[in-house]
Motif scaffolding. Structure first.
Motif, short mmCIF file in Angstrom:
data_model
loop_
_atom_site.label_atom_id
_atom_site.label_comp_id
_atom_site.label_asym_id
_atom_site.label_seq_id
_atom_site.Cartn_x
_atom_site.Cartn_y
_atom_site.Cartn_z
N LEU A 179 10.40 -9.97 -4.13
CA LEU A 179 10.64 -11.32 -4.63
C LEU A 179 11.41 -11.29 -5.95
O LEU A 179 12.32 -12.10 -6.18
N ALA B 7 12.17 -19.54 -9.25
CA ALA B 7 11.01 -19.68 -8.36
C ALA B 7 10.64 -18.35 -7.73
O ALA B 7 9.46 -18.00 -7.64
N LEU C 254 7.26 -16.32 -8.47
CA LEU C 254 6.39 -15.98 -7.35
C LEU C 254 6.13 -14.48 -7.28
O LEU C 254 5.02 -14.05 -6.94
N LEU D 59 3.45 -13.83 -9.73
CA LEU D 59 2.20 -14.33 -9.18
C LEU D 59 1.65 -13.39 -8.10
O LEU D 59 0.45 -13.13 -8.05
N HIS E 148 -4.66 -17.15 -3.01
CA HIS E 148 -3.26 -17.02 -3.43
C HIS E 148 -2.31 -16.82 -2.25
O HIS E 148 -1.11 -16.98 -2.40
N VAL F 72 1.50 -18.37 -2.19
CA VAL F 72 2.69 -17.57 -1.90
C VAL F 72 3.42 -18.15 -0.68
O VAL F 72 4.66 -18.32 -0.69
N VAL G 228 5.19 -21.52 -1.68
CA VAL G 228 6.38 -21.37 -2.53
C VAL G 228 7.53 -20.71 -1.75
O VAL G 228 8.68 -21.14 -1.87
N VAL G 229 7.23 -19.71 -0.94
CA VAL G 229 8.29 -19.08 -0.14
C VAL G 229 8.90 -20.10 0.82
O VAL G 229 10.13 -20.18 0.98
#
Length: 113
Positions: free
Chosen positions: A27, A53, A57, A60, A87, A91, A94-95
């Motif tokens: 990422l 982003a 991510l 994160l 989480h 993930v 957001v992806v």
């Protein structure tokens, strides 16, 4: 009660942690690539937002992987229930959002060119 867990389970937990780290690195690389390697893609603002982003991510994912590894290790040593994995939803969300934003930017670029 703090018992020593079976080494096979400990090693499996570590492999899962390393998978999270590989995902985080992927990422991070994707975020940097969107910003710096594909300068003809969309506008600088769109590239920066997508790159930010992805890098956020990645951070994160690394932190979430570590937190999960610690929680699983603690659960194995104390015999308590295995922790959930909240989480994963973050993930995934957001992806998916970055993917939809990228597809939108591609379609806008195609429509304007």
């Amino acid at each position: 009660m703090d018992a020593r867990p079976d080494e096979r389970f400990t090693m499996a937990s570590e492999r899962t942690f390393l998978a999270w780290i590989r995902t985080a690195l992927g990422l991070l690389v994707a975020g940097v690539a969107v910003i710096h390697i594909v300068p003809d893609f969309s506008t600088i603002h769109i590239r920066s937002a997508l790159g930010f982003a992805l890098v956020a991510l990645g951070c994160l994912a690394a932190l979430g992987g570590y937190r999960r590894w610690v929680a699983v290790d603690r659960a194995m040593r104390t015999g308590s229930d295995m922790p959930g994995s909240a989480h994963l939803l973050i993930v995934t969300t957001v992806v998916t959002a970055v993917g939809v934003a990228t597809l939108t930017a591609i379609l806008v670029d195609l429509a304007t060119s």
